[in-house]
Scaffold this active site. Structure first.
Site, PDB file in Angstrom:
ATOM      1  N   HIS A 119       0.817  -1.225   0.000  1.00 33.70           N
ATOM      2  CA  HIS A 119       0.000   0.000   0.000  1.00 33.70           C
ATOM      3  C   HIS A 119       0.841   1.263   0.000  1.00 33.70           C
ATOM      4  CE1 HIS A 119      -3.558  -2.502   1.824  1.00 33.70           C
ATOM      5  NE2 HIS A 119      -3.389  -2.729   0.533  1.00 33.70           N
ATOM      6  N   CYS A 151       3.167  20.853  -7.128  1.00 29.56           N
ATOM      7  CA  CYS A 151       4.465  20.481  -7.678  1.00 29.56           C
ATOM      8  C   CYS A 151       5.230  21.730  -8.137  1.00 29.56           C
ATOM      9  CB  CYS A 151       4.218  19.552  -8.863  1.00 29.56           C
ATOM     10  SG  CYS A 151       5.676  19.076  -9.768  1.00 29.56           S
ATOM     11  N   GLY A 191      -1.254  -9.048  12.819  1.00 28.15           N
ATOM     12  CA  GLY A 191      -1.784  -7.711  13.072  1.00 28.15           C
ATOM     13  C   GLY A 191      -2.606  -7.121  11.952  1.00 28.15           C
TER      14      GLY A 191
HETATM   15  C1  BJW Z   1      -2.890  -6.292  16.864  1.00 35.28           C
HETATM   16  C2  BJW Z   1      -2.374  -5.550  17.892  1.00 35.28           C
HETATM   17  C3  BJW Z   1      -1.152  -5.978  18.393  1.00 35.28           C
HETATM   18  C4  BJW Z   1      -4.207  -4.633  17.379  1.00 35.28           C
HETATM   19  N1  BJW Z   1      -0.555  -7.049  17.852  1.00 35.28           N
HETATM   20  N2  BJW Z   1      -2.278  -7.353  16.343  1.00 35.28           N
HETATM   21  C5  BJW Z   1     -12.511  -8.181  -3.472  1.00 35.28           C
HETATM   22  C6  BJW Z   1     -13.570  -8.355  -2.624  1.00 35.28           C
HETATM   23  C7  BJW Z   1     -14.138  -7.256  -1.981  1.00 35.28           C
HETATM   24  C8  BJW Z   1     -13.647  -5.959  -2.180  1.00 35.28           C
HETATM   25  C9  BJW Z   1     -12.589  -5.798  -3.036  1.00 35.28           C
HETATM   26  C10 BJW Z   1     -12.028  -6.893  -3.669  1.00 35.28           C
HETATM   27  N3  BJW Z   1     -10.993  -6.430  -4.424  1.00 35.28           N
HETATM   28  C11 BJW Z   1     -10.895  -5.104  -4.285  1.00 35.28           C
HETATM   29  C12 BJW Z   1     -11.864  -4.678  -3.453  1.00 35.28           C
HETATM   30  C13 BJW Z   1     -12.074  -3.263  -3.046  1.00 35.28           C
HETATM   31  C14 BJW Z   1     -11.157  -2.818  -1.939  1.00 35.28           C
HETATM   32  C15 BJW Z   1     -11.451  -3.652  -0.692  1.00 35.28           C
HETATM   33  O1  BJW Z   1     -10.725  -4.533  -0.305  1.00 35.28           O
HETATM   34  N4  BJW Z   1     -12.497  -3.332   0.032  1.00 35.28           N
HETATM   35  C16 BJW Z   1     -12.854  -4.057   1.240  1.00 35.28           C
HETATM   36  C17 BJW Z   1     -12.777  -3.104   2.441  1.00 35.28           C
HETATM   37  C18 BJW Z   1     -14.195  -4.692   1.066  1.00 35.28           C
HETATM   38  N5  BJW Z   1      -9.759  -2.909  -2.305  1.00 35.28           N
HETATM   39  C19 BJW Z   1      -9.158  -1.964  -3.036  1.00 35.28           C
HETATM   40  O2  BJW Z   1      -9.771  -0.991  -3.462  1.00 35.28           O
HETATM   41  C20 BJW Z   1      -7.678  -2.139  -3.326  1.00 35.28           C
HETATM   42  N6  BJW Z   1      -7.427  -1.965  -4.727  1.00 35.28           N
HETATM   43  C21 BJW Z   1      -7.739  -2.890  -5.637  1.00 35.28           C
HETATM   44  O3  BJW Z   1      -8.200  -3.959  -5.337  1.00 35.28           O
HETATM   45  O4  BJW Z   1      -7.455  -2.511  -6.937  1.00 35.28           O
HETATM   46  C22 BJW Z   1      -8.037  -3.259  -7.990  1.00 35.28           C
HETATM   47  C23 BJW Z   1      -9.421  -2.685  -8.204  1.00 35.28           C
HETATM   48  C24 BJW Z   1      -9.554  -1.375  -8.578  1.00 35.28           C
HETATM   49  C25 BJW Z   1     -10.836  -0.851  -8.786  1.00 35.28           C
HETATM   50  C26 BJW Z   1     -11.950  -1.639  -8.579  1.00 35.28           C
HETATM   51  C27 BJW Z   1     -11.795  -2.967  -8.175  1.00 35.28           C
HETATM   52  C28 BJW Z   1     -10.522  -3.491  -8.002  1.00 35.28           C
HETATM   53  C29 BJW Z   1      -6.875  -1.056  -2.639  1.00 35.28           C
HETATM   54  C30 BJW Z   1      -6.864  -1.196  -1.160  1.00 35.28           C
HETATM   55  C31 BJW Z   1      -6.107  -0.013  -0.532  1.00 35.28           C
HETATM   56  C32 BJW Z   1      -6.198  -0.013   0.978  1.00 35.28           C
HETATM   57  N7  BJW Z   1      -5.712   1.227   1.455  1.00 35.28           N
HETATM   58  C33 BJW Z   1      -5.658   1.479   2.900  1.00 35.28           C
HETATM   59  C34 BJW Z   1      -5.267   2.948   3.132  1.00 35.28           C
HETATM   60  C35 BJW Z   1      -3.785   3.167   2.817  1.00 35.28           C
HETATM   61  C36 BJW Z   1      -3.386   4.584   2.948  1.00 35.28           C
HETATM   62  C37 BJW Z   1      -3.418   5.077   4.374  1.00 35.28           C
HETATM   63  O5  BJW Z   1      -2.667   4.555   5.223  1.00 35.28           O
HETATM   64  O6  BJW Z   1      -4.213   5.975   4.646  1.00 35.28           O
HETATM   65  O7  BJW Z   1      -4.711   0.582   3.523  1.00 35.28           O
HETATM   66  S1  BJW Z   1      -7.172   1.053   3.707  1.00 35.28           S
HETATM   67  C38 BJW Z   1      -6.418   0.490   5.211  1.00 35.28           C
HETATM   68  O8  BJW Z   1      -6.772  -0.904   5.415  1.00 35.28           O
HETATM   69  C39 BJW Z   1      -4.917   0.532   4.956  1.00 35.28           C
HETATM   70  C40 BJW Z   1      -4.469  -0.792   5.515  1.00 35.28           C
HETATM   71  O9  BJW Z   1      -3.236  -1.190   4.960  1.00 35.28           O
HETATM   72  C41 BJW Z   1      -5.608  -1.715   5.178  1.00 35.28           C
HETATM   73  C42 BJW Z   1      -5.670  -2.963   6.004  1.00 35.28           C
HETATM   74  O10 BJW Z   1      -5.904  -2.667   7.349  1.00 35.28           O
HETATM   75  P1  BJW Z   1      -5.165  -3.508   8.483  1.00 35.28           P
HETATM   76  O11 BJW Z   1      -3.702  -3.298   8.398  1.00 35.28           O
HETATM   77  O12 BJW Z   1      -5.643  -4.893   8.463  1.00 35.28           O
HETATM   78  O13 BJW Z   1      -5.637  -2.719   9.812  1.00 35.28           O
HETATM   79  P2  BJW Z   1      -6.997  -2.921  10.670  1.00 35.28           P
HETATM   80  O14 BJW Z   1      -7.132  -1.690  11.504  1.00 35.28           O
HETATM   81  O15 BJW Z   1      -8.130  -3.296   9.835  1.00 35.28           O
HETATM   82  O16 BJW Z   1      -6.673  -4.165  11.614  1.00 35.28           O
HETATM   83  C43 BJW Z   1      -5.716  -4.093  12.659  1.00 35.28           C
HETATM   84  C44 BJW Z   1      -5.604  -5.485  13.287  1.00 35.28           C
HETATM   85  O17 BJW Z   1      -4.556  -5.464  14.240  1.00 35.28           O
HETATM   86  C45 BJW Z   1      -6.877  -5.913  14.048  1.00 35.28           C
HETATM   87  O18 BJW Z   1      -7.217  -7.248  13.639  1.00 35.28           O
HETATM   88  C46 BJW Z   1      -6.442  -5.924  15.517  1.00 35.28           C
HETATM   89  O19 BJW Z   1      -7.076  -6.940  16.288  1.00 35.28           O
HETATM   90  C47 BJW Z   1      -4.973  -6.178  15.384  1.00 35.28           C
HETATM   91  N8  BJW Z   1      -4.145  -5.672  16.485  1.00 35.28           N
HETATM   92  N9  BJW Z   1      -3.304  -4.501  18.149  1.00 35.28           N
HETATM   93  C48 BJW Z   1      -1.208  -7.693  16.805  1.00 35.28           C
HETATM   94  N10 BJW Z   1      -0.595  -5.302  19.427  1.00 35.28           N
HETATM   95 ZN    ZN Z   2       4.499  17.758 -11.397  1.00 35.00          ZN
END
Ligand code: BJW
Ligand code: ZN
Length: 252
Positions: A119, A151, A191
């Site tokens: 990401h 830019c 995580g």
């Molecule tokens: C602990 C802890 C401790 C706490 N120790 N653990 C197929 C099916 C359904 C939907 C889609 C699909 N394909 C694509 C989609 C759409 C979409 C998607 O997935 N949507 C779903 C939400 C349904 N995906 C996309 O759009 C992606 N692009 C894509 O697929 O392109 C092709 C395409 C294009 C156009 C149309 C269709 C397809 C892009 C995804 C980009 C995600 N971006 C973000 C923001 C990044 C920028 C920023 O930082 O602001 O990335 S969203 C956000 O979520 C961020 C993270 O990387 C990502 C994942 O979150 P993560 O890391 O899992 O965090 P949390 O908070 O959810 O979980 C934390 C965990 O830690 C918890 O479980 C806690 O219990 C645990 N925890 N303390 C260990 N101490």
């Molecule tokens: Zn530029």
């Protein structure tokens, strides 16, 4: 009794390739908020408002300001015991790839050598029009002046080098993550809530390819029912214990 099984230690000690998918939870103990936990980033901010390109174009100043705030938080943070244990594991397994959804650079700073950033990286910025990299100072100066950061070369809007919803992931990152997943003998999911695609598909792919798949998370996740083992606890406790157990098993 330890939180993880002997099977996991056996499989790790024998593994040629280990792949680790990480998410925001591994950085929680460095003081960086997760996204979806009760005290997470999206409790205060609506992701639909901030983490997509339309929102950015609607209100670039707001979104640039939000990312500036988070970049500063990340720059002040330090890798924690979980990041360091994964870097240390390189001494005990033949090959280990870190596939991270995090944009915080902490695996690199902890010394992991193969870090695949799905990401992007919040410490980098670039111009939306000419795609030249932009200095953080340019963004900071504009925000200070109350104007959107643009830019210096072409006046295009500067954006953080992160992947928003609806955007493609970097093709080389996907390719490397696919290869690491396919080769993995053991796959750890650490995580992450495992609800964002395509990242969440990697543990399933690894399982389909015969890897032993375990997650480390205090809570259940989107993949809990489909993997070999769930280790409940914070990454900063579990990963160092896992590293020590593997080192001990290998007599290292
Ligand atoms: C602990 C802890 C401790 C706490 N120790 N653990 C197929 C099916 C359904 C939907 C889609 C699909 N394909 C694509 C989609 C759409 C979409 C998607 O997935 N949507 C779903 C939400 C349904 N995906 C996309 O759009 C992606 N692009 C894509 O697929 O392109 C092709 C395409 C294009 C156009 C149309 C269709 C397809 C892009 C995804 C980009 C995600 N971006 C973000 C923001 C990044 C920028 C920023 O930082 O602001 O990335 S969203 C956000 O979520 C961020 C993270 O990387 C990502 C994942 O979150 P993560 O890391 O899992 O965090 P949390 O908070 O959810 O979980 C934390 C965990 O830690 C918890 O479980 C806690 O219990 C645990 N925890 N303390 C260990 N101490
Ligand atoms: Zn530029």
């Amino acid at each position: 009794m330890s939180a993880f099984s002997n099977t996991l230690i056996d499989r790790l000690a024998a593994a040629e390739h280990v792949a680790v998918l990480t998410g925001a939870g591994i950085s929680a103990e460095s003081g960086i908020p997760t996204f979806r936990d009760p005290d997470g980033l999206w409790e205060k901010f609506d992701p639909q408002e901030l983490a997509n390109v339309e929102a950015f174009l609607d209100n670039p100043e707001l979104v640039q300001g939000w990312y500036q705030h988070r970049r500063q938080l990340v720059e002040e943070a330090e890798p924690n015991a979980g990041h360091r244990a994964l870097a240390d594991l390189e001494a005990h397994v033949e090959e280990i790839s870190i596939i991270t959804q995090n944009v915080d650079d902490l695996h690199n700073r902890a010394g992991s050598r193969t870090v695949i950033e799905l990401h992007g990286n919040i410490t980098h910025n670039y111009c939306m029009d000419c795609e030249r990299p932009a200095e953080a100072e340019t963004v900071d100066a504009a925000i200070q002046n109350g104007t959107p950061a643009r830019c210096p070369e072409c006046d295009g809007l500067i954006r953080p080098d992160v992947v928003w919803f609806g955007e493609m992931l970097p093709p080389n990152a996907i390719e490397q993550a696919d290869a690491a997943t396919t080769q993995a003998d053991v796959f750890l999911s650490v995580g992450t809530s495992a609800v964002v695609y395509p990242a969440a598909q990697f543990p399933m792919e690894a399982r389909a390819n015969g890897a032993y798949v375990a997650e480390i998370n205090p809570d259940t996740t989107g993949i809990t029912d489909e993997i070999n083992e769930s280790i409940r606890g914070p990454a900063g406790d579990i990963l160092p214990a896992l590293r020590d157990a593997v080192a001990e098993r290998k007599g290292q």
